[in-house]
Scaffold this motif. Structure first.
Motif, mmCIF file in Angstrom:
data_model
loop_
_atom_site.group_PDB
_atom_site.id
_atom_site.type_symbol
_atom_site.label_atom_id
_atom_site.label_comp_id
_atom_site.label_asym_id
_atom_site.label_seq_id
_atom_site.Cartn_x
_atom_site.Cartn_y
_atom_site.Cartn_z
ATOM 1 N N SER A 186 0.851 -1.214 0.000
ATOM 2 C CA SER A 186 0.000 0.000 0.000
ATOM 3 C C SER A 186 0.872 1.243 0.000
ATOM 4 O O SER A 186 0.478 2.297 -0.463
ATOM 5 C CB SER A 186 -0.857 0.096 1.253
ATOM 6 O OG SER A 186 -1.298 -1.127 1.671
ATOM 7 N N GLN A 187 2.060 1.083 0.580
ATOM 8 C CA GLN A 187 2.959 2.227 0.708
ATOM 9 C C GLN A 187 3.231 2.853 -0.653
ATOM 10 O O GLN A 187 3.293 4.064 -0.790
ATOM 11 C CB GLN A 187 4.269 1.719 1.319
ATOM 12 C CG GLN A 187 5.197 2.787 1.763
ATOM 13 C CD GLN A 187 4.875 3.243 3.175
ATOM 14 O OE1 GLN A 187 3.812 2.951 3.715
ATOM 15 N NE2 GLN A 187 5.772 3.973 3.767
ATOM 16 N N TYR A 211 -1.388 7.146 10.646
ATOM 17 C CA TYR A 211 -0.168 6.525 10.099
ATOM 18 C C TYR A 211 0.556 7.507 9.182
ATOM 19 O O TYR A 211 1.784 7.525 9.123
ATOM 20 C CB TYR A 211 -0.596 5.276 9.315
ATOM 21 C CG TYR A 211 0.485 4.615 8.494
ATOM 22 C CD1 TYR A 211 1.552 3.986 9.108
ATOM 23 C CD2 TYR A 211 0.416 4.602 7.101
ATOM 24 C CE1 TYR A 211 2.542 3.364 8.354
ATOM 25 C CE2 TYR A 211 1.398 3.984 6.345
ATOM 26 C CZ TYR A 211 2.457 3.368 6.971
ATOM 27 O OH TYR A 211 3.433 2.757 6.221
ATOM 28 N N ASN A 260 -4.854 2.656 11.968
ATOM 29 C CA ASN A 260 -3.501 2.686 12.527
ATOM 30 C C ASN A 260 -3.218 4.134 12.930
ATOM 31 O O ASN A 260 -3.229 4.994 12.064
ATOM 32 C CB ASN A 260 -2.500 2.223 11.452
ATOM 33 C CG ASN A 260 -1.086 2.164 11.966
ATOM 34 O OD1 ASN A 260 -0.832 2.409 13.131
ATOM 35 N ND2 ASN A 260 -0.156 1.853 11.080
ATOM 36 N N ASP A 288 -7.419 3.890 2.704
ATOM 37 C CA ASP A 288 -6.320 2.955 2.946
ATOM 38 C C ASP A 288 -6.890 1.846 3.834
ATOM 39 O O ASP A 288 -7.255 2.101 4.987
ATOM 40 C CB ASP A 288 -5.208 3.755 3.661
ATOM 41 C CG ASP A 288 -3.932 2.967 3.810
ATOM 42 O OD1 ASP A 288 -3.847 1.870 3.247
ATOM 43 O OD2 ASP A 288 -3.018 3.473 4.496
ATOM 44 N N SER A 318 -3.798 -4.422 0.460
ATOM 45 C CA SER A 318 -2.478 -5.042 0.507
ATOM 46 C C SER A 318 -2.569 -6.436 1.112
ATOM 47 O O SER A 318 -3.497 -6.735 1.874
ATOM 48 C CB SER A 318 -1.605 -4.137 1.385
ATOM 49 O OG SER A 318 -0.517 -4.793 1.909
ATOM 50 N N SER A 320 -0.022 -7.375 2.950
ATOM 51 C CA SER A 320 0.972 -7.315 4.024
ATOM 52 C C SER A 320 0.429 -7.726 5.381
ATOM 53 O O SER A 320 1.103 -8.415 6.136
ATOM 54 C CB SER A 320 1.534 -5.904 4.153
ATOM 55 O OG SER A 320 2.314 -5.594 3.041
ATOM 56 N N LYS A 321 -0.772 -7.283 5.711
ATOM 57 C CA LYS A 321 -1.254 -7.499 7.076
ATOM 58 C C LYS A 321 -2.061 -8.792 7.220
ATOM 59 O O LYS A 321 -2.474 -9.148 8.315
ATOM 60 C CB LYS A 321 -2.128 -6.310 7.531
ATOM 61 C CG LYS A 321 -1.541 -4.950 7.236
ATOM 62 C CD LYS A 321 -0.249 -4.679 7.978
ATOM 63 C CE LYS A 321 0.311 -3.327 7.600
ATOM 64 N NZ LYS A 321 1.563 -3.021 8.267
ATOM 65 N N ARG A 328 5.325 -7.952 -0.748
ATOM 66 C CA ARG A 328 5.179 -6.584 -1.278
ATOM 67 C C ARG A 328 4.076 -6.528 -2.343
ATOM 68 O O ARG A 328 4.253 -5.951 -3.421
ATOM 69 C CB ARG A 328 6.494 -6.024 -1.853
ATOM 70 C CG ARG A 328 7.662 -5.997 -0.907
ATOM 71 C CD ARG A 328 7.370 -5.365 0.449
ATOM 72 N NE ARG A 328 6.943 -3.968 0.444
ATOM 73 C CZ ARG A 328 5.891 -3.533 1.164
ATOM 74 N NH1 ARG A 328 5.151 -4.343 1.906
ATOM 75 N NH2 ARG A 328 5.577 -2.269 1.137
HETATM 76 C C1 LIG Z 1 -2.423 2.297 7.439
HETATM 77 C C2 LIG Z 1 -1.286 1.720 6.670
HETATM 78 N N1 LIG Z 1 -1.206 1.951 5.356
HETATM 79 C C3 LIG Z 1 -0.204 1.447 4.620
HETATM 80 C C4 LIG Z 1 0.789 0.690 5.182
HETATM 81 C C5 LIG Z 1 1.890 0.148 4.308
HETATM 82 O O1 LIG Z 1 1.837 -1.249 4.242
HETATM 83 P P1 LIG Z 1 2.339 -2.114 3.012
HETATM 84 O O2 LIG Z 1 3.085 -1.220 2.083
HETATM 85 O O3 LIG Z 1 3.193 -3.179 3.581
HETATM 86 O O4 LIG Z 1 1.090 -2.652 2.357
HETATM 87 C C6 LIG Z 1 0.773 0.454 6.551
HETATM 88 C C7 LIG Z 1 1.868 -0.291 7.202
HETATM 89 O O5 LIG Z 1 1.973 -0.391 8.381
HETATM 90 C C8 LIG Z 1 -0.297 0.978 7.308
HETATM 91 O O6 LIG Z 1 -0.381 0.764 8.626
#
Ligand SMILES: Cc1ncc(COP(=O)(O)O)c(C=O)c1O
Length: 477
Positions: A186-187, A211, A260, A288, A318, A320-321, A328
Motif C-alpha cells: 500500500s505504501q 499513520y 492505525n 487505505d 495489501s 501485508s497485514k 510486497r
Molecule cells: C495504514 C497503513 N497503510 C499502509 C501501510 C503500508 O503497508 P504495506 O506497504 O506493507 O502494504 C501500513 C503499514 O503499516 C499501514 O499501517
C-alpha cells in the motif's frame, strides 16, 4: 589572516568549518598535517573555544579530520582533492526524499542490531502467522510458465483479475482488471498519489492521529497535512467542510477500518456521510484499507469504496497485514484515468513489480487455502491481543488505559501519567523491548502503539514485563 565575518547570517562555527574544509580540499592542508589546538585556533580567530569544537566536529563528521588522544587533530590520510571517491557525506544530505523520523530510525537501528529485542513496534505478522506452507505447496504443485520480460507496469493480468474477484466477493467492491493497479505494498500507492496526483503546496486532510504523520514522504512532496479529529463514529463531515473552506484541501486520506494507530472503526452511517460530503465538495477520498480482513468478528467492516458510485474513492489494499509483508503485494482500485497515470509513473520508476510475487499472490488469492488461513490468522491475532491486554492490566493496572481493538495488529495505549516519549523509548530499548511512541502518529506525548502481531505469545508476556519496567523507570525520574 582570514577571520570569520561576525556580520554574516551564517553561524561562526559553520564559516570556520567551511574555511578549513576548503583549505583541505585545495591541498593547502595536506593529509597528515596537524591542525592547531582548539584553544590556539580560538585565540587566533578571536572566538570561543566551543565554536572551534563545533567547527572541528562538523568536518570530523565529514571524515576529513581525525583526533587521536595525545597526537592532536590531523587531516585524514586520504589525499583530499586527489582521492577518486566522492565525498558521500555531502551527497547523502541532498535529494528530495527526507530521511525517516528520528524515532523510526532509532527503532530500526535497534531492531537490526544483534541485541535480541521483543518487537512491539513493527505492524507486521510473526513468521508463523504467514501462510508459508500454503505458499510452499502452491509453488511445488503449480508449474511456473511465465516469461521473464518487462511485464505490464499496471500489474500481471491474472493477479489483477484475482484482485478484482477478491474485492467483489470479500469487500463488496465493483472493479474491473482495467481499474486495478498492482503496487509494491500500500505504501507505494500512497507514494504514487503524492507524486502524481498532488503538487507541492497542496493541502490534504488526514485523521489525527494517523499513520500518515509517520511518513516523511508527504513533507518531502511539499504536501501540507491537516488533522481531522475522530469521535466514536470516525471523522466528521463538518470538519472536512471547514478544512475545505479554510485551506482548500484537495484530498481526504482515511484509514477507516481498524485505523492505525487507534484501532478505531468508522461507523457505516459516517462512511456514507463522509462520502457524500466529499462528493459535494468534489474532492477524492483515499481509503487505505489494509486491516479490514483481520476482523475478529465474522464480518469484516465494509469499505467506503463499496458505496462509491461516483468514482470518488481511491481504494488501497495489501496482502501485508493478512498474508506476508515481504511479498510486497498491494493494489489500488480507482478510476481508469488515475490508473493509467499511475501505471505510466510505474513504468518510469521501476517498470512494475517482479512477476514472482505477483504469480504467487494470484494463485494464493484464488486458492482454497486462503479462507482457512484467514480464519486461523484472526483467531491467533485475537489470542495475542488478549494476552497483551491481560498482561498490561496485570502489570500496569490504572497506569495505562486502552480500548480493546476488534481487528488490526496493534493496541493504542494511553499512559495515564505524564511521561516523556524519548525517555520511555530509551528505557524500553535498554530493557530489550521496542514500541512506537504516539507522537510519531501526530499525537501529544503520553501514548504508545504496541503491536501484538509480530511477537510470539511467550514474548508478549515477557515484553510487557519489560515495557512495565521501562515505564516505571521513566516515571521514577
Ligand atoms: C495504514 C497503513 N497503510 C499502509 C501501510 C503500508 O503497508 P504495506 O506497504 O506493507 O502494504 C501500513 C503499514 O503499516 C499501514 O499501517
Amino acid at each position: 589572516m582570514w577571520k570569520p565575518d561576525r556580520n554574516s547570517k551564517q553561524p561562526l562555527y559553520q564559516q570556520i568549518a567551511a574555511y578549513l574544509e576548503q583549505r583541505i580540499t585545495l591541498g593547502e592542508l595536506p593529509p597528515g598535517s596537524l591542525l592547531p589546538s582548539e584553544r590556539k585556533l580560538a585565540d587566533q580567530l578571536g572566538v570561543n573555544r566551543s565554536t572551534i569544537v563545533q567547527a572541528y566536529e562538523n568536518i570530523r563528521s565529514l571524515g576529513m579530520i581525525e583526533s587521536l588522544t595525545g597526537s592532536g587533530t590531523r587531516v585524514c590520510g586520504h589525499k583530499w582533492g586527489m582521492d577518486p571517491s566522492p565525498n558521500w557525506n555531502h551527497y547523502v544530505e541532498g535529494g528530495t526524499l527526507l530521511p525517516n523520523l528520528p524515532f523510526m530510525r532509532r527503532i530500526r537501528e535497534a531492531d537490526q542490531s544483534r541485541e535480541p529485542f521483543i518487537n512491539f513496534a513493527n505492524g507486521e505478522l510473526a513468521p508463523e502467522l504467514s501462510p508459508n506452507e500454503e505458499i510452499r505447496s502452491l509453488m511445488q504443485s503449480l508449474p511456473f510458465r511465465e516469461t521473464l520480460g518487462y511485464g505490464d507496469p499496471q500489474g500481471y493480468v491474472p493477479l489483477r483479475k484475482a484482485i478484482t474477484s477478491f474485492l467483489h466477493e470479500q469487500r463488496g467492491i465493483q472493479a474491473t482488471d482495467e481499474s486495478i493497479l498492482v503496487t509494491s505494498g500500500s505504501q507505494q500507492s500512497l507514494y504514487l498519489i503524492t507524486q502524481c496526483l498532488l503538487s507541492p503546496g497542496d493541502a490534504i486532510a488526514i485523521e489525527n492521529p494517523s499513520y500518515c504523520y509517520s511518513l516523511p514522504m508527504f513533507q518531502s512532496a511539499g504536501i501540507r497535512l491537516f488533522g481531522l479529529s475522530v469521535d466514536e463514529h470516525g471523522v466528521k463531515p463538518d470538519d472536512i467542510r471547514a478544512l475545505y473552506k479554510q485551506h482548500r484541501i484537495r484530498m481526504v486520506f482515511l484509514n477507516p477500518n481498524y485505523q492505525n494507530p487507534t484501532g478505531a472503526v468508522m461507523s457505516p452511517v459516517r462512511k456514507a456521510e463522509v462520502l457524500s460530503c466529499c462528493e459535494q465538495l468534489g474532492i477524492p477520498i483515499v481509503e487505505d484499507d489494509p486491516f479490514s480482513m483481520t476482523s475478529f468478528d465474522e464480518a469484516a467492516p465494509s469499505p467506503i469504496k463499496a458505496l462509491d458510485r461516483s468514482g470518488s474513492v481511491l481504494y488501497i489494499g495489501s496482502l501485508s497485514k493478512v498474508a506476508a509483508s515481504g511479498l510486497r503485494i498491494g493494489w489500488m482500485a480507482a478510476p481508469e484515468a488515475v490508473i493509467r497515470r499511475l501505471s505510466d509513473a510505474r513504468q518510469q520508476m521501476d517498470f512494475g513489480l517482479s512477476i514472482f510475487p505477483q504469480w504467487i499472490a494470484a494463485h494464493l488469492l484464488e486458492s482454497n487455502a486462503l479462507a482457512p488461513h484467514l480464519e486461523r490468522l484472526r483467531d491467533s491475532l485475537r489470542l495475542r491481543r488478549d494476552v497483551m491486554a491481560e498482561a498490561l492490566y496485570r502489570k500496569l493496572g490504572s497506569k495505562v488505559s486502552f480500548e480493546l481493538p476488534q481487528g488490526g495488529l496493534s493496541l493504542w495505549c494511553k499512559i495515564n501519567e505524564e511521561v516523556k516519549d524519548y525517555g520511555l523509548l530509551n528505557n524500553g530499548i535498554k530493557n530489550g523491548v521496542l514500541f512506537i511512541p504516539g507522537t510519531v502518529f501526530g499525537t501529544e506525548p503520553g501514548y504508545v502503539r504496541l503491536s501484538y502481531a509480530r511477537a510470539s505469545i511467550e514474548e508478549i508476556e515477557t515484553g510487557i514485563d519489560k515495557f512495565a519496567l521501562a515505564l516505571r523507570e521513566t516515571l521514577a525520574k
